[in-house]
Design a protein around this motif. Structure first.
Motif, PDB file in Angstrom:
ATOM      1  N   GLU A  92       1.118   3.799 -19.236  1.00  0.00           N
ATOM      2  CA  GLU A  92       1.841   3.208 -18.105  1.00  0.00           C
ATOM      3  C   GLU A  92       1.826   4.149 -16.903  1.00  0.00           C
ATOM      4  OE1 GLU A  92       5.638   2.487 -19.901  1.00  0.00           O
ATOM      5  OE2 GLU A  92       5.005   0.546 -20.751  1.00  0.00           O
ATOM      6  N   ARG A  93       2.037   5.437 -17.156  1.00  0.00           N
ATOM      7  CA  ARG A  93       2.033   6.412 -16.059  1.00  0.00           C
ATOM      8  C   ARG A  93       0.642   6.511 -15.433  1.00  0.00           C
ATOM      9  NH1 ARG A  93       4.967  12.044 -16.822  1.00  0.00           N
ATOM     10  NH2 ARG A  93       6.708  10.622 -16.642  1.00  0.00           N
ATOM     11  N   LEU A  94      -0.396   6.494 -16.270  1.00  0.00           N
ATOM     12  CA  LEU A  94      -1.763   6.551 -15.763  1.00  0.00           C
ATOM     13  C   LEU A  94      -2.052   5.352 -14.872  1.00  0.00           C
ATOM     14  CD1 LEU A  94      -4.581   7.852 -15.703  1.00  0.00           C
ATOM     15  CD2 LEU A  94      -5.104   6.559 -17.790  1.00  0.00           C
ATOM     16  N   GLU A  95      -1.656   4.177 -15.318  1.00  0.00           N
ATOM     17  CA  GLU A  95      -1.885   2.972 -14.517  1.00  0.00           C
ATOM     18  C   GLU A  95      -1.123   3.035 -13.197  1.00  0.00           C
ATOM     19  OE1 GLU A  95      -3.465  -0.228 -12.966  1.00  0.00           O
ATOM     20  OE2 GLU A  95      -4.158   0.703 -14.827  1.00  0.00           O
ATOM     21  N   ALA A  96       0.118   3.496 -13.243  1.00  0.00           N
ATOM     22  CA  ALA A  96       0.913   3.625 -12.011  1.00  0.00           C
ATOM     23  C   ALA A  96       0.289   4.651 -11.069  1.00  0.00           C
ATOM     24  CB  ALA A  96       2.350   4.018 -12.357  1.00  0.00           C
ATOM     25  N   ASP A  97      -0.189   5.774 -11.607  1.00  0.00           N
ATOM     26  CA  ASP A  97      -0.823   6.802 -10.787  1.00  0.00           C
ATOM     27  C   ASP A  97      -2.106   6.280 -10.140  1.00  0.00           C
ATOM     28  OD1 ASP A  97       1.213   8.529 -11.456  1.00  0.00           O
ATOM     29  OD2 ASP A  97       0.018   9.707 -12.872  1.00  0.00           O
ATOM     30  N   ARG A  98      -2.884   5.530 -10.926  1.00  0.00           N
ATOM     31  CA  ARG A  98      -4.120   4.973 -10.374  1.00  0.00           C
ATOM     32  C   ARG A  98      -3.819   3.935  -9.300  1.00  0.00           C
ATOM     33  NH1 ARG A  98      -8.270   4.534 -15.571  1.00  0.00           N
ATOM     34  NH2 ARG A  98      -8.604   6.778 -15.713  1.00  0.00           N
ATOM     35  N   ALA A  99      -2.787   3.126  -9.502  1.00  0.00           N
ATOM     36  CA  ALA A  99      -2.404   2.135  -8.493  1.00  0.00           C
ATOM     37  C   ALA A  99      -1.974   2.835  -7.204  1.00  0.00           C
ATOM     38  CB  ALA A  99      -1.290   1.235  -9.026  1.00  0.00           C
ATOM     39  N   ALA A 100      -1.217   3.924  -7.341  1.00  0.00           N
ATOM     40  CA  ALA A 100      -0.789   4.680  -6.160  1.00  0.00           C
ATOM     41  C   ALA A 100      -1.992   5.293  -5.450  1.00  0.00           C
ATOM     42  CB  ALA A 100       0.206   5.764  -6.557  1.00  0.00           C
ATOM     43  N   ALA A 101      -2.936   5.832  -6.216  1.00  0.00           N
ATOM     44  CA  ALA A 101      -4.140   6.414  -5.613  1.00  0.00           C
ATOM     45  C   ALA A 101      -4.933   5.345  -4.873  1.00  0.00           C
ATOM     46  CB  ALA A 101      -5.008   7.070  -6.678  1.00  0.00           C
ATOM     47  N   ARG A 103      -3.772   2.589  -3.506  1.00  0.00           N
ATOM     48  CA  ARG A 103      -3.038   2.238  -2.283  1.00  0.00           C
ATOM     49  C   ARG A 103      -3.213   3.315  -1.221  1.00  0.00           C
ATOM     50  NH1 ARG A 103       0.951   1.026  -5.818  1.00  0.00           N
ATOM     51  NH2 ARG A 103       2.071   2.950  -5.337  1.00  0.00           N
ATOM     52  N   ASN A 104      -3.054   4.572  -1.619  1.00  0.00           N
ATOM     53  CA  ASN A 104      -3.096   5.672  -0.652  1.00  0.00           C
ATOM     54  C   ASN A 104      -4.493   5.941  -0.116  1.00  0.00           C
ATOM     55  OD1 ASN A 104      -0.318   6.171  -0.768  1.00  0.00           O
ATOM     56  ND2 ASN A 104      -0.550   7.426  -2.581  1.00  0.00           N
ATOM     57  N   MET A 105      -5.514   5.709  -0.950  1.00  0.00           N
ATOM     58  CA  MET A 105      -6.890   5.948  -0.511  1.00  0.00           C
ATOM     59  C   MET A 105      -7.459   4.737   0.220  1.00  0.00           C
ATOM     60  SD  MET A 105      -8.669   8.082  -3.650  1.00  0.00           S
ATOM     61  CE  MET A 105      -8.935   6.611  -4.571  1.00  0.00           C
ATOM     62  N   GLY A 106      -6.844   3.566  -0.002  1.00  0.00           N
ATOM     63  CA  GLY A 106      -7.366   2.354   0.614  1.00  0.00           C
ATOM     64  C   GLY A 106      -8.682   1.914   0.005  1.00  0.00           C
ATOM     65  N   VAL A 107      -8.943   2.343  -1.226  1.00  0.00           N
ATOM     66  CA  VAL A 107     -10.187   2.012  -1.913  1.00  0.00           C
ATOM     67  C   VAL A 107      -9.818   1.444  -3.282  1.00  0.00           C
ATOM     68  CG1 VAL A 107     -12.339   2.942  -2.859  1.00  0.00           C
ATOM     69  CG2 VAL A 107     -11.409   3.870  -0.743  1.00  0.00           C
ATOM     70  N   ASP A 108     -10.495   0.369  -3.662  1.00  0.00           N
ATOM     71  CA  ASP A 108     -10.195  -0.265  -4.944  1.00  0.00           C
ATOM     72  C   ASP A 108     -11.168   0.232  -6.007  1.00  0.00           C
ATOM     73  OD1 ASP A 108      -8.909  -1.862  -6.756  1.00  0.00           O
ATOM     74  OD2 ASP A 108     -10.054  -3.651  -6.274  1.00  0.00           O
TER      75      ASP A 108
END
Length: 94
Positions: free
Chosen positions: A46-55, A57-62
Motif C-alpha cells: 500500500e505504501r509503495l502504491e501511494a509513493d508511486r502515485a505521489a511520484a 503526480r509530482n513528476m507529471g508523468v504516468d
C-alpha cells in the motif's frame, strides 16, 4: 484495548525487558512500539502504491509500475549519500 500473553524463550523476554528498561518503557509498550514500526507485506504494498502515485503526480508523468521497477533505487541512493555525509561529519571510514 485488551491485553494478551505472548510466549517467548526466557532469553528473548530478558532481552526485551532490558531494552524496555533502557527506554523507560514497560515491556508491553516496547512490544507495541516495535510492532508499530514493522510493516506487513500488505502495508508495504500500500505504501509503495501511494509513493508511486505521489511520484506520478509530482513528476507529471504516468510511469507504469514496470518502469518504476526498472529505474534506479532512488531511496537507497539517498540513504547511502546521507550515511556517507554522517560518516564524513564524524570523521569515520565507510
Amino acid at each position: 484495548m485488551a491485553n494478551t500473553t505472548i510466549q517467548v524463550p526466557r532469553e528473548t523476554r530478558d532481552h526485551l525487558a532490558a531494552l524496555a528498561a533502557e527506554r523507560g518503557l514497560t515491556l508491553g509498550q516496547l512490544v507495541q512500539q516495535l510492532a508499530a514500526h514493522e510493516l506487513t507485506e500488505t502495508q508495504i504494498a500500500e505504501r509503495l502504491e501511494a509513493d508511486r502515485a505521489a511520484a506520478r503526480r509530482n513528476m507529471g508523468v504516468d510511469l507504469a509500475d514496470e518502469e518504476f521497477d526498472q529505474g534506479p533505487d532512488v531511496l537507497s541512493n539517498i540513504y547511502r549519500i546521507a550515511a556517507e555525509k554522517v560518516r564524513a561529519a564524524r570523521g569515520t571510514a565507510a
